[in-house]
Design an enzyme around this catalytic site. Sequence first.
Site, PDB file in Angstrom:
ATOM      1  N   ARG A  49      15.110  11.917 -70.719  1.00 39.48           N
ATOM      2  CA  ARG A  49      16.541  12.657 -70.747  1.00 39.48           C
ATOM      3  C   ARG A  49      17.758  12.016 -70.214  1.00 39.48           C
ATOM      4  O   ARG A  49      18.619  12.116 -70.808  1.00 39.48           O
ATOM      5  CB  ARG A  49      16.101  13.840 -69.620  1.00 39.48           C
ATOM      6  N   ARG A  64      19.368   2.673 -64.056  1.00 41.60           N
ATOM      7  CA  ARG A  64      18.169   3.220 -63.333  1.00 41.60           C
ATOM      8  C   ARG A  64      17.426   2.258 -62.921  1.00 41.60           C
ATOM      9  O   ARG A  64      17.103   1.180 -63.702  1.00 41.60           O
ATOM     10  CB  ARG A  64      17.448   3.974 -64.307  1.00 41.60           C
TER      11      ARG A  64
END
Length: 305
Positions: free
Chosen positions: A55, A105
């Site tokens: 996502r 991330r």
Amino acid sequence: MNRDLISAGDLTRDDALLILDTAEELARVSERSIKKLPTLRGRTVVNLFFEDSTRTRISFEAAAKRLSADVINFSAKGSSVSKGESLKDTALTLEAMGADAVVIRHAASGAPHRLATWVHGSVVNAGDGTHEHPTQALLDAFSMRRRLGGLDGRKIAIVGDVLHSRVARSNVLLLHTLGAEVTLVAPPTLLPVAVDIWPCAVSYDLDAVLPKSDAVMMLRVQKERMNASYFPSEREYSRRYGLDRDRFAKMPDDAIVMHPGPMNRGMEIAAEVADSPRSTIVEQVANGVTIRMAVLYLLLGGDTA
Ligand code: CP
């Protein structure tokens, strides 16, 4: 707003409302037949993902492209990271290629903070270890505001594996800033040591909290981060903390169910609850693109939507 978005706790109420209101404007643009805006033409956004994502990675890419930015997607797998290249050298290499913003991330809590000290562009935390995931909290707040009509005084339950959840921490910080009352519900083994200083209440009793909640956010049990036994069995966890049909029936009729995804269907949430009209799970994904457009737009300096 700051140059970087590292923690939901760095956002003032005005910052957070500016992002949510900008996202509302951008959502209206997304309803047009031509969805693309020229706002970030000539800017470069690098997506630097050292951990798996579906996502967040895809929605940052879609958001940057809708704003006409150039996008470079970097995945640690298949890169020179496997030859031992450090985060700093990787970041400096990408900056040399002209990155105006780096979306990162990383499995290490604090990696985005370190990165922000090495690069000149904006750094956006797309999830760092068990620390924070601020754009997830923003898209969750945006989804709640749309469904509930406002967040001031709303009662939000966040349920499950809080210990390993960067989503929970960012949501508690942001929802508190926006005036909501958050209750964390989890077994004692899945709560962080210093949870008593978080701006929220804590309960071990899901059945007592559900009837008083306007929104219930279920958290994924993060088995991949567990190096010990935190509950007797999956069946026992599900029996005490899973949102099944019977528990769903205890919620107020207009209360909503949320989950950041990915879900363990049948463990923390029953499939029929996840797929119910009162679930916002698919909306949360769509809203993720809009919120990330707003964040990139505000950090990289557009004046009007
Ligand atoms: N919610 C979330 O961060 O999902 P991904 O891991 O798929 O990005």
